[in-house]
Design a protein around this motif. Structure first.
Motif, PDB file in Angstrom:
ATOM      1  N   LYS A   1       0.832  -1.203   0.000  1.00 49.32           N
ATOM      2  CA  LYS A   1       0.000   0.000   0.000  1.00 49.32           C
ATOM      3  C   LYS A   1       0.865   1.252   0.000  1.00 49.32           C
ATOM      4  CE  LYS A   1      -4.471  -1.493   1.306  1.00 49.32           C
ATOM      5  NZ  LYS A   1      -4.611  -2.552   2.362  1.00 49.32           N
ATOM      6  N   VAL A   2       1.954   1.195   0.800  1.00 52.60           N
ATOM      7  CA  VAL A   2       2.804   2.387   0.893  1.00 52.60           C
ATOM      8  C   VAL A   2       4.058   2.241   0.036  1.00 52.60           C
ATOM      9  CG1 VAL A   2       1.944   3.062   3.155  1.00 52.60           C
ATOM     10  CG2 VAL A   2       3.896   1.502   2.995  1.00 52.60           C
ATOM     11  N   GLN A   3       4.156   1.097  -0.652  1.00 53.76           N
ATOM     12  CA  GLN A   3       5.326   0.836  -1.497  1.00 53.76           C
ATOM     13  C   GLN A   3       6.640   0.996  -0.736  1.00 53.76           C
ATOM     14  OE1 GLN A   3       5.692  -0.250  -4.924  1.00 53.76           O
ATOM     15  NE2 GLN A   3       3.690  -0.998  -4.279  1.00 53.76           N
ATOM     16  N   ASP A   4       6.643   0.527   0.484  1.00 51.53           N
ATOM     17  CA  ASP A   4       7.874   0.584   1.274  1.00 51.53           C
ATOM     18  C   ASP A   4       8.155  -0.813   1.816  1.00 51.53           C
ATOM     19  OD1 ASP A   4       9.893   0.864   3.089  1.00 51.53           O
ATOM     20  OD2 ASP A   4       8.888   2.399   4.317  1.00 51.53           O
ATOM     21  N   PHE A   5       9.260  -1.383   1.336  1.00 54.16           N
ATOM     22  CA  PHE A   5       9.565  -2.755   1.717  1.00 54.16           C
ATOM     23  C   PHE A   5      10.817  -2.840   2.584  1.00 54.16           C
ATOM     24  CE2 PHE A   5       7.370  -2.525  -2.347  1.00 54.16           C
ATOM     25  CZ  PHE A   5       6.225  -3.266  -2.065  1.00 54.16           C
ATOM     26  N   GLY A   6      11.191  -1.708   3.117  1.00 52.60           N
ATOM     27  CA  GLY A   6      12.377  -1.664   3.966  1.00 52.60           C
ATOM     28  C   GLY A   6      12.130  -2.305   5.324  1.00 52.60           C
ATOM     29  N   ALA A   7      13.219  -2.634   5.991  1.00 54.40           N
ATOM     30  CA  ALA A   7      13.142  -3.325   7.283  1.00 54.40           C
ATOM     31  C   ALA A   7      12.302  -2.536   8.283  1.00 54.40           C
ATOM     32  CB  ALA A   7      14.544  -3.573   7.827  1.00 54.40           C
ATOM     33  N   ALA A   8      12.467  -1.222   8.271  1.00 50.37           N
ATOM     34  CA  ALA A   8      11.757  -0.404   9.252  1.00 50.37           C
ATOM     35  C   ALA A   8      10.253  -0.590   9.118  1.00 50.37           C
ATOM     36  CB  ALA A   8      12.130   1.067   9.068  1.00 50.37           C
ATOM     37  N   ASN A   9       9.804  -0.721   7.895  1.00 53.06           N
ATOM     38  CA  ASN A   9       8.374  -0.900   7.672  1.00 53.06           C
ATOM     39  C   ASN A   9       7.930  -2.347   7.954  1.00 53.06           C
ATOM     40  OD1 ASN A   9       5.860   0.131   7.032  1.00 53.06           O
ATOM     41  ND2 ASN A   9       6.017  -0.571   4.896  1.00 53.06           N
ATOM     42  N   LEU A  10       8.805  -3.300   7.614  1.00 58.27           N
ATOM     43  CA  LEU A  10       8.437  -4.709   7.820  1.00 58.27           C
ATOM     44  C   LEU A  10       8.450  -5.091   9.302  1.00 58.27           C
ATOM     45  CD1 LEU A  10      10.205  -6.510   4.823  1.00 58.27           C
ATOM     46  CD2 LEU A  10       7.906  -5.529   4.956  1.00 58.27           C
ATOM     47  N   LYS A  11       8.939  -4.188  10.134  1.00 62.70           N
ATOM     48  CA  LYS A  11       8.964  -4.456  11.573  1.00 62.70           C
ATOM     49  C   LYS A  11       7.555  -4.724  12.110  1.00 62.70           C
ATOM     50  CE  LYS A  11      10.997  -2.587  15.838  1.00 62.70           C
ATOM     51  NZ  LYS A  11      10.047  -3.237  16.698  1.00 62.70           N
ATOM     52  N   GLN A  12       6.554  -4.180  11.406  1.00 51.28           N
ATOM     53  CA  GLN A  12       5.153  -4.450  11.791  1.00 51.28           C
ATOM     54  C   GLN A  12       4.893  -5.944  11.991  1.00 51.28           C
ATOM     55  OE1 GLN A  12       2.206  -2.811   8.951  1.00 51.28           O
ATOM     56  NE2 GLN A  12       4.005  -1.858   8.017  1.00 51.28           N
ATOM     57  N   TYR A  13       5.607  -6.727  11.213  1.00 46.11           N
ATOM     58  CA  TYR A  13       5.417  -8.180  11.279  1.00 46.11           C
ATOM     59  C   TYR A  13       5.761  -8.684  12.672  1.00 46.11           C
ATOM     60  CZ  TYR A  13       6.637 -13.114  10.318  1.00 46.11           C
ATOM     61  OH  TYR A  13       6.750 -14.469  10.347  1.00 46.11           O
ATOM     62  N   GLN A  14       6.943  -8.265  13.153  1.00 42.22           N
ATOM     63  CA  GLN A  14       7.371  -8.689  14.478  1.00 42.22           C
ATOM     64  C   GLN A  14       6.373  -8.199  15.537  1.00 42.22           C
ATOM     65  OE1 GLN A  14      11.223  -9.342  15.285  1.00 42.22           O
ATOM     66  NE2 GLN A  14      10.659  -9.933  17.358  1.00 42.22           N
ATOM     67  N   THR A  15       5.942  -6.943  15.390  1.00 42.22           N
ATOM     68  CA  THR A  15       5.002  -6.381  16.354  1.00 42.22           C
ATOM     69  C   THR A  15       3.713  -7.191  16.380  1.00 42.22           C
ATOM     70  OG1 THR A  15       5.900  -4.304  15.573  1.00 42.22           O
ATOM     71  CG2 THR A  15       4.063  -4.168  17.115  1.00 42.22           C
ATOM     72  N   ALA A  16       3.234  -7.516  15.181  1.00 39.70           N
ATOM     73  CA  ALA A  16       1.989  -8.282  15.102  1.00 39.70           C
ATOM     74  C   ALA A  16       2.141  -9.612  15.820  1.00 39.70           C
ATOM     75  CB  ALA A  16       1.601  -8.488  13.639  1.00 39.70           C
ATOM     76  N   LEU A  17       3.272 -10.262  15.609  1.00 40.35           N
ATOM     77  CA  LEU A  17       3.467 -11.571  16.250  1.00 40.35           C
ATOM     78  C   LEU A  17       3.573 -11.420  17.766  1.00 40.35           C
ATOM     79  CD1 LEU A  17       5.894 -13.574  13.953  1.00 40.35           C
ATOM     80  CD2 LEU A  17       3.412 -13.706  14.129  1.00 40.35           C
ATOM     81  N   GLU A  18       4.207 -10.337  18.189  1.00 44.93           N
ATOM     82  CA  GLU A  18       4.353 -10.138  19.631  1.00 44.93           C
ATOM     83  C   GLU A  18       2.996  -9.952  20.297  1.00 44.93           C
ATOM     84  OE1 GLU A  18       7.233  -7.036  19.790  1.00 44.93           O
ATOM     85  OE2 GLU A  18       8.880  -8.494  19.703  1.00 44.93           O
ATOM     86  N   GLN A  19       2.091  -9.326  19.550  1.00 45.42           N
ATOM     87  CA  GLN A  19       0.767  -9.096  20.127  1.00 45.42           C
ATOM     88  C   GLN A  19      -0.133 -10.321  20.025  1.00 45.42           C
ATOM     89  OE1 GLN A  19      -0.262  -5.608  18.023  1.00 45.42           O
ATOM     90  NE2 GLN A  19       0.997  -4.292  19.334  1.00 45.42           N
ATOM     91  N   SER A  20       0.226 -11.227  19.173  1.00 46.06           N
ATOM     92  CA  SER A  20      -0.622 -12.414  18.994  1.00 46.06           C
ATOM     93  C   SER A  20      -0.147 -13.524  19.929  1.00 46.06           C
ATOM     94  CB  SER A  20      -0.557 -12.892  17.557  1.00 46.06           C
ATOM     95  OG  SER A  20       0.636 -13.647  17.375  1.00 46.06           O
ATOM     96  N   PHE A  21      -0.866 -14.624  19.922  1.00 50.37           N
ATOM     97  CA  PHE A  21      -0.503 -15.743  20.795  1.00 50.37           C
ATOM     98  C   PHE A  21       0.855 -16.315  20.430  1.00 50.37           C
ATOM     99  CE2 PHE A  21      -0.883 -19.545  18.155  1.00 50.37           C
ATOM    100  CZ  PHE A  21      -1.491 -19.027  17.035  1.00 50.37           C
ATOM    101  N   VAL A  22       1.288 -16.036  19.201  1.00 50.04           N
ATOM    102  CA  VAL A  22       2.490 -16.722  18.739  1.00 50.04           C
ATOM    103  C   VAL A  22       3.681 -16.417  19.645  1.00 50.04           C
ATOM    104  CG1 VAL A  22       4.087 -17.043  16.823  1.00 50.04           C
ATOM    105  CG2 VAL A  22       1.641 -16.744  16.375  1.00 50.04           C
ATOM    106  N   LEU A  23       4.088 -15.159  19.673  1.00 46.49           N
ATOM    107  CA  LEU A  23       5.265 -14.863  20.481  1.00 46.49           C
ATOM    108  C   LEU A  23       4.957 -14.856  21.963  1.00 46.49           C
ATOM    109  CD1 LEU A  23       7.337 -12.428  18.287  1.00 46.49           C
ATOM    110  CD2 LEU A  23       7.661 -14.859  18.729  1.00 46.49           C
ATOM    111  N   LYS A  24       3.676 -14.622  22.320  1.00 48.51           N
ATOM    112  CA  LYS A  24       3.307 -14.706  23.740  1.00 48.51           C
ATOM    113  C   LYS A  24       3.559 -16.119  24.249  1.00 48.51           C
ATOM    114  CE  LYS A  24       0.080 -10.909  24.169  1.00 48.51           C
ATOM    115  NZ  LYS A  24      -1.292 -10.562  23.822  1.00 48.51           N
ATOM    116  N   ASP A  25       3.105 -17.094  23.473  1.00 48.92           N
ATOM    117  CA  ASP A  25       3.335 -18.492  23.853  1.00 48.92           C
ATOM    118  C   ASP A  25       4.826 -18.756  24.011  1.00 48.92           C
ATOM    119  OD1 ASP A  25       0.724 -19.068  23.833  1.00 48.92           O
ATOM    120  OD2 ASP A  25       0.792 -20.569  22.223  1.00 48.92           O
ATOM    121  N   PHE A  26       5.575 -18.251  23.074  1.00 49.19           N
ATOM    122  CA  PHE A  26       7.001 -18.562  23.104  1.00 49.19           C
ATOM    123  C   PHE A  26       7.681 -17.931  24.309  1.00 49.19           C
ATOM    124  CE2 PHE A  26       6.211 -20.409  19.164  1.00 49.19           C
ATOM    125  CZ  PHE A  26       7.246 -21.293  18.941  1.00 49.19           C
TER     126      PHE A  26
END
Ligand SMILES: Cc1cc2nc3c(=O)[nH]c(=O)nc-3n(C[C@H](O)[C@H](O)[C@H](O)COP(=O)(O)OP(=O)(O)OC[C@H]3O[C@@H](n4cnc5c(N)ncnc54)[C@H](O)[C@@H]3O)c2cc1C
Ligand SMILES: Cc1cc2nc3c(=O)[nH]c(=O)nc-3n(C[C@H](O)[C@H](O)[C@H](O)COP(=O)(O)OP(=O)(O)OC[C@H]3O[C@@H](n4cnc5c(N)ncnc54)[C@H](O)[C@@H]3O)c2cc1C
Ligand SMILES: Nc1ncnc2c1ncn2[C@@H]1O[C@H](COP(=O)(O)O)[C@@H](O)[C@H]1O
Lengths: 281, 438, 357
Positions: free
Chosen positions: B341-366
């Motif tokens: 959507k924002v045409q930004d594929f840099g690491a800073a933008n992809l960090k959302q992925y890690q954040t999403a996992l941290e908020q979900s059961f995935v990283l919480k479980d871990f």
């Protein structure tokens, strides 16, 4: 313009067909589908002929369910000019194929000689009749020159014999699996084929009456009792057993035991033996 | 033909993580290619599994159990502590698990993976089988812009790549996101699928209809080798296997393959397998080290998901990876959609992925189960406590013509005999509690 | 109500083939159950052999022999045979038409069925009549791993065509002899209708003949160095019209393809002539040649197991003997070399009814 139509059928890979030896049930879940092997040879032949003929087109059709799109994609990947799937109502295959091939007015129709699953070998002959084409089946070799209106063909007969013949175009050939090995797709070809949209058409059928033939079912094979040869009671027990085992065909003479001699003598001995036993007619 | 090798998203690996990623991205209208090295998705996968945490998949494919090739829903879970010749089992059966959305399913991976990939295909993703990704393609700035498939003219481009290539991810390593594993962080799983006709299977395991059982084993099944065993019921097959730590296999000079045989011959396992015929055999690595071991999950133009990111939770007792794989694959895809959507594929933008996992059961479980591997792999849990439990049970249940003693009394005696101090026991209980979230 | 059966008889060198006689056994049982007549149908360009046909076919339960005569029927040509069969069958009163499932029959049968608008079942291994005038047919599917069963309803006007797999029953050893009458029918075939032109019947070549159906086999073993052994085997096989086979080590080494392996883990063969060069005769090998009728073995070791089985056991070095043998054979029977499969570019006129054999 030369139009070569190729009929591909998707079949279960014979190597992956698991059958319950008692009930004869096929393990459907484990089937892996492939292009019927002789059909792949037919496709390769078509591609080769296209390469040596100006303005030639390879048109591939199949009559099958949605999963059969896969073999059409594979055909596109190796270079078929067009593919069509006829949506499936698993009956009257040849009629369905004919209804779609007729408007293409093909000069050459290539089929496999028989399908790996049902192996009726009937579709090519029926199709040739419906389309009014000359036909040759069991084809093991075929030579087509782009400026000729004939194909030179070898077809398989019993016991390794072959019939060599010329066939006029338009013609249908049903080819044996070994006729040609299908080329590998290039990676870009493969990629493009996976992204292609496969056209699906409906067949039209004549309203022929149903025949008096019904399919009853499938079972594990039950070998039928074979008639056995009844040997001459005057022979020795061993000779009788041997006679039964060989179907009575050979009631052997006593074996002479190993024979020695010079190479020249031995060669002559073999030649004489072959001659005396009718192997050099 | 011009643009046949340009996509919006490249997903490498058509396991649960990759197929989920492809499904989500394709549904959002992105042009997605899913690359799989096997003949078909699942063709290289260990065959039988139990899938927990069904909510994740249900979100992607509502009421998936109606169409997915699931074998049975799990209504009975058994945990068995094993000694040389005995076993003590905790057996939990509930009908609560027999209602949608169900708690867990048993699946056969070749079928299941194929199905999930076909869902992605139906959503518009292009699946390419028999395509091994050999390396990443980067631009001058070092961003990942594509992958190279092991074929002539095999380059494929996309501004974002999701590496879901499973354990020991070659791509994560190449991107510098993951170090080499140490052998005590890895386990090897050996698994068989055994055929058993449906009627006998249901009778033997006390199941009806589509009910299923998951049995996990710990103790001397694996001898001195650290690990555990499991048995799942499918429709008309059983999945049975052992999981053993590679380092301890090496220490004990044992082969995983032999462990499975020993396990199958254990007096409390063998009767369960009577009359079965082996249909498949496979072996696979599993990362075992929990959260301590997670790599960085993204870099410029690349995200890693599923086992490739070490998101597998396998300790001999719990074996969960499919649900984490699906959840992380979907999260990576959502991030890719947002990045487009924002045409930004840099690491800073992809960090959302890690954040999403941290908020979900995935990283919480871990995080929660961070210490489990150490605990489960401790010699005491692996060998000593199961022995203790079995000995204790044996003491209690053996008729000696004497008055029966109380359980606790027996346990204390056993502990004293084995020279375990109460302090040690308390610490283990505490560790165990922490590890399993009691 | 009686129902009649017509069987197509394939001629091999002018006389009915074994596959046709075998089919007559199956067909006569059907005709008997239906209380009908069994007619044999022969297509030929000449009736010279009619007395022999009559005698032979009568022996196998045929009541009537129908001969369709036309010069264009000398060699199998798809269109000519098709036309002749359509005409004859349209005139006759029949319910079932059977033919052996040979290459030529497979070629014409589907088309014939379409023309006559009759149901067809190919490659049956069993044709069992029901007394109410029906027929149960069984054919193998999935590479012979399953049987598919069909039932033909005994409706008044319904007809059926079926082909019968050679070897499924075996030629009847003591058939019901029967006095048969002969009837010649003429058919009209326009040369212009025939769109193929047979050029030649090519004899078997060593690597075209499937070992299982080979009448002659030259097999090679480890006794000779490579590539000499395989080369000699090919030369001898070419001279004798035989197929080439080998022992497992030869195949394991990749000197022959797998389908050329003879033995318990390879093919079981039943040739009339089996020549072994450099083969010891291990049980796993001889397990595959039990059906061989005449065995010739060449081996310097007179105690090799295969020597004991051989009808002619030649003690000696095959590397020496086989080349000498090839010379002798060439001298005794000069071979007609057929110029392989080369392209004929000129458009040959087709439809003139060529009868080359
Ligand atoms: C013995 C055993 C039992 C298990 N039991 C369970 C269980 O009961 N429940 C559970 O939830 N989990 C279980 N797991 C864990 C589970 O299997 C994994 O966590 C899960 O499969 C991870 O999914 P994934 O998509 O990340 O990776 P995978 O399923 O491993 O998929 C990776 C895919 O990528 C492909 N690939 C790899 N490299 C390349 C490349 N270079 N190019 C192209 N394609 C590539 C592979 O072929 C594969 O299809 C078990 C694991 C093992 C070993
Ligand atoms: C499970 C199993 C399955 C098997 N299945 C098969 C099978 O299907 N088919 C099969 O063939 N084998 C099979 N084998 C192998 C089999 O046991 C033998 O090893 C094999 O048949 C021997 O092949 P050979 O005769 O070519 O070689 P050898 O046994 O080495 O024999 C070579 C022979 O050539 C002779 N010789 C030497 N010099 C000359 C010369 N100058 N001229 C002529 N002869 C010469 C030697 O005296 C010797 O007798 C199987 C084995 C096993 C264990
Ligand atoms: N469903 C089908 N679609 C396309 N071609 C077919 C189909 N069925 C049969 N054929 C063709 O007919 C040949 C012989 O098949 P069969 O007559 O079924 O043994 C095959 O090798 C194909 O070339």
């Amino acid at each position: 313009m030369l139009t070569i139509a190729v009929c591909l059928k998707q079949v279960p890979d014979p190597l992956a067909v698991e059958i319950d030896p008692l009930t004869g049930a096929i393990n459907q879940a484990r089937l892996v589908y492939i292009t019927n092997p002789p059909d792949a040879g037919a496709l390769e032949l078509a591609l080769r002929w296209r390469e040596t003929t100006p303005d030639a087109w390879v048109r591939v059709v199949t009559y099958g369910p949605e999963r059969a799109d896969q073999i059409l994609r594979e055909a596109l990947a190796v270079g078929a000019d067009s593919v069509t799937r006829i949506s499936h109502s698993p009956k009257r295959t040849a009629e369905a194929l004919a209804s779609v091939l007729r408007p293409l007015n093909p000069d050459i129709v290539l089929c496999g000689s028989r399908s790996a699953d049902m192996a009726t070998g009937l579709v090519p002959g029926l199709l040739a009749e419906y389309l009014g084409l000359a036909q040759a089946t069991g084809v093991t070799q075929a030579n087509f020159q782009s400026d000729a209106n004939q194909i030179k063909v070898e077809r398989k007969l019993e016991r390794g014999r072959r019939q060599r013949l010329l066939i006029n175009l338009p013609a249908l050939l049903a080819v044996e699996a070994g006729i040609a090995k299908l080329r590998y797709a290039s990676f870009p070809g493969h990629l493009a084929a996976q992204q292609a949209t496969i056209p699906v058409v409906e067949a039209t059928f004549s309203n022929k009456p149903e025949t008096a033939l019904r399919r009853v079912g499938i079972s594990a094979p039950r070998p039928r009792p074979r008639q056995i040869f009844i040997p001459d009671p005057n022979l020795s027990a061993a000779a009788r057993i041997e006679a039964i085992l060989s179907g009575g065909a050979a009631i052997k003479q006593k074996k002479a035991g190993p024979v020695e001699g010079s190479a020249q003598e031995q060669a002559a001995r073999i030649a004489d033996f072959l001659e005396q036993n009718g192997f050099l007619e | 033909m011009e643009n046949v090798n340009r996509f919006d998203v490249i997903v490498v690996g058509a396991g649960p993580a990759g197929s989920a990623a492809a499904l989500v991205a394709a549904r959002a209208g992105l042009k997605v290619i899913l690359l799989e090295r096997g003949e078909f998705p699942g063709s290289k996968n260990c065959s039988g599994a139990a899938m927990y945490g069904t909510a994740v998949l249900n979100e992607l494919v509502p009421d998936f159990w109606l169409t997915a090739p699931v074998e049975r829903y799990v209504t009975r879970r058994v945990l068995s502590f094993m000694s040389q010749d005995s076993a003590l089992s905790v057996d939990f059966k509930t009908t609560k698990f027999a209602e949608p959305p169900y708690n867990a399913f048993t699946v056969l991976r070749p079928k299941f993976d194929r199905w999930l990939a076909s869902e992605a295909q139906q959503a518009g993703a292009v699946l390419l089988n028999e395509s091994v990704v050999d390396s990443l393609i980067r631009n001058e700035a070092g961003s990942v812009i594509g992958v190279r498939v092991r074929r002539e003219q095999g380059d494929i481009y996309a501004p974002v790549v999701i590496a879901a290539d499973g354990v020991n991810s070659f791509l994560a390593k190449q991107a510098g996101l993951q170090r080499e594993f140490k052998s005590d962080e890895m386990s090897v799983g050996v698994k068989e699928v055994l055929e058993l006709d449906r009627e006998r299977l249901e009778e033997r395991f006390g199941l009806t209809g589509s009910e299923g059982l998951v049995n996990e084993f710990i103790g001397t099944i694996t001898g001195k080798v650290h690990g555990g065993g499991f048995l799942y019921t499918n429709q008309d097959t059983l999945s049975i296997g052992v999981i053993a730590q590679i380092s301890s296999l090496v220490d004990q000079k044992a082969r995983a393959y032999d462990l499975l045989d020993i396990f199958k011959q254990h007096p409390s396992v063998a009767p369960l397998l009577r009359g079965t015929v082996r249909r498949e055999y496979s072996a696979h690595m599993i990362p075992e080290a929990g959260h301590n071991f997670l790599p960085k999950l993204y870099t410029d133009g690349l995200m890693v998901a599923g086992d490739a990111a070490g998101l597998c939770f396998a300790t001999g007792l719990y074996l969960e990876g499919i649900n984490y794989a699906i959840a992380s694959g979907a999260a990576a895809a959502r991030t890719a959609i947002a990045a487009h959507k924002v045409q930004d594929f840099g690491a800073a933008n992809l960090k959302q992925y890690q954040t999403a996992l941290e908020q979900s059961f995935v990283l919480k479980d871990f995080k929660r189960f961070r210490h489990t591997p150490e605990f489960v792999n401790s010699a005491r849990l692996q060998n000593f406590y199961p022995q203790l439990l079995c000995d204790g049970a044996s003491e209690i249940f053996t008729s000696k013509g004497q008055p029966k003693r109380k359980l606790l009394e027996v346990a204390w005696q056993q502990l004293r005999r084995q020279k375990v101090s109460p302090l040690q026991l308390a610490r283990d209980l505490w560790d165990g509690g922490r590890a399993f979230g009691w | 109500m009686t129902k009649n059966v017509i069987c197509w008889i394939e001629l091999e060198d002018g006389s009915p083939s074994a596959a046709s006689l075998e089919l007559l056994g199956e067909a006569s049982e059907v005709a008997r159950a239906w209380d009908g007549k069994l007619t044999a149908l022969v297509l030929s360009d000449t009736a010279d052999n009619q007395a022999a046909w009559l005698a032979k076919l009568g022996q196998y339960g045929t009541q009537s022999v129908l001969v369709a005569l036309h010069p264009l029927l000398a060699t199998y040509e798809s269109d000519a045979y098709q036309e002749a069969l359509t005409q004859v069958l349209a005139q006759q009163d029949w319910t079932a038409f059977f033919a052996p499932a040979t290459a030529n029959v497979a070629d014409f049968v589907a088309r014939l069925a379409a023309r006559l608008e009759v149901a067809v079942v190919s490659d049956c291994v069993r044709l069992a009549a029901t007394t109410d005038g029906g027929l149960n047919l069984t054919r193998p599917i999935y590479s012979d791993r399953l049987h598919s069963h069909y039932h033909f309803e005994p409706a008044a006007t319904a007809k059926i065509i079926a082909t019968f797999r050679p070897g499924a029953r075996g030629v009847d050893l003591r058939p019901q002899s029967q006095a048969a009458d002969l009837q010649i029918v003429n058919v009209t075939i326009e040369p212009s209708q025939v769109r193929t032109r047979s050029l030649a019947i090519v004899p078997p070549a060593p690597d075209t003949v499937d070992l299982v159906e080979a009448e002659r086999i030259v097999a090679v073993g480890l006794g000779l160095p490579h590539p000499l052994g395989v080369k000699l085997a090919y030369e001898l096989a070419a001279d004798l019209g035989a197929a080439v086979g080998g022992t497992r080590p030869i195949v394991d080494k990749g000197w022959l393809p797998f389908e050329r392996q003879i033995g318990t883990t390879g093919r079981s063969v039943a040739p009339r002539l089996y020549i072994a060069i450099g083969i010891s005769g291990a049980s796993q090998h001889t397990g595959g040649i039990r059906g061989a009728r005449t065995i010739i073995a060449i081996n310097p070791d007179r105690s090799a197991p295969l020597m004991a089985l051989a009808d002619l056991a030649i003690v000696g070095d095959a590397a020496e003997i086989v080349p000498l043998l090839l010379k002798l054979l060439a001298a005794r029977h000069p071979k007609v070399v057929d110029d392989s499969f080369v392209e004929t570019r000129q458009a040959l006129p087709i439809g003139a009814g060529s009868t080359n054999r």
